[in-house]
Design an enzyme around this catalytic site. Structure first.
Site, short mmCIF file in Angstrom:
data_model
loop_
_atom_site.label_atom_id
_atom_site.label_comp_id
_atom_site.label_asym_id
_atom_site.label_seq_id
_atom_site.Cartn_x
_atom_site.Cartn_y
_atom_site.Cartn_z
CG ASP A 197 -2.01 1.00 1.21
OD1 ASP A 197 -1.73 2.19 0.92
OD2 ASP A 197 -3.16 0.63 1.49
CB ILE A 198 1.28 4.21 -2.23
CG1 ILE A 198 -0.14 4.71 -2.42
CG2 ILE A 198 1.74 3.36 -3.40
CD1 ILE A 198 -0.29 5.71 -3.56
CG ASN A 200 -13.33 -1.48 3.54
OD1 ASN A 200 -13.70 -2.04 4.55
ND2 ASN A 200 -12.23 -0.74 3.50
CG HIS A 256 -8.44 -3.16 -2.41
ND1 HIS A 256 -9.37 -2.31 -2.97
CD2 HIS A 256 -8.00 -2.53 -1.30
CE1 HIS A 256 -9.47 -1.22 -2.24
NE2 HIS A 256 -8.65 -1.33 -1.20
CG HIS A 281 -6.88 -2.88 3.10
ND1 HIS A 281 -6.11 -1.77 2.82
CD2 HIS A 281 -8.10 -2.65 2.56
CE1 HIS A 281 -6.84 -0.90 2.15
NE2 HIS A 281 -8.06 -1.41 1.98
#
Length: 189
Positions: A56-57, A112, A125, A127
């Site tokens: 994750d950025i 989500n 996606h 996490h």
């Protein structure tokens, strides 16, 4: 009629990453993957024909990963059966690899669906978020971002490249160990 392979959406950042990063054998990953082929840079840790995972950025913690289908799927219910099977399989593999690569033995898996459910990027996606134990470290004054709350910092790109390489190596190790366990079970039958 359901289209199993919709085209990438031009403005979807999660469609850009798999369109540039080719699949590879997760048991024999490349030593390095050029992160600068996308903007912002993407640090890929898994790339199969159906899925892609990357750092994750704007991580909630060191090692925060995202796992998504290569094809554009807005919500989990839009994923194909094969994508769903592989997503479940690789959530476990990536969780184990991430724990090994970061040394953090606790983590969250969050997914989500839709804006009202806090989905920011409209591409399905998961996490996978390492959760370091602050109480055990004695750093009781140190704060730590809960999912969806608090300040997030940008990914340190130099550190991210090294971490992505460690995670790819651990993914290969977990997959090899799984294969060995399966062979041992078959041999006993």
């Amino acid at each position: 009629m359901f289209d199993p392979s919709p085209p990438p959406l031009e403005n979807c950042p999660f469609c850009a990453i798999p369109s540039i990063h080719a699949p590879y054998d997760p048991i024999d990953p490349p030593a390095s993957i050029d992160p600068d082929v996308t903007t912002p840079a993407s640090f890929v840790v898994l790339s199969t024909p159906l899925l892609i995972a990357f750092l994750d950025i704007m991580p909630l913690s060191h090692g925060h990963l995202l796992l998504c289908p290569r094809a554009h799927r807005q919500k989990l219910t839009d994923a194909t059966r094969q994508e769903s099977l592989q997503l479940g399989h690789y959530v476990r593999i990536l969780s184990a690899a991430l724990a090994r690569a970061t040394g953090v033995e606790d983590w969250n898996v969050v997914q989500n669906n839709g804006a009202a459910a806090a989905q920011v990027v409209p591409h399905m996606h998961y996490h996978i978020i390492p959760r370091p134990e602050i109480r055990a470290s004695g750093k009781l004054r140190e704060s730590f971002t809960m999912f969806g709350k608090g300040q997030r910092e940008e990914l340190d790109e130099e550190e991210a490249g090294k971490l992505a390489e460690r995670i790819r190596t651990e993914v290969a190790n977990v997959l090899r160990e799984d294969g060995e366990r399966e062979n041992d079970i078959k041999a006993k039958l």
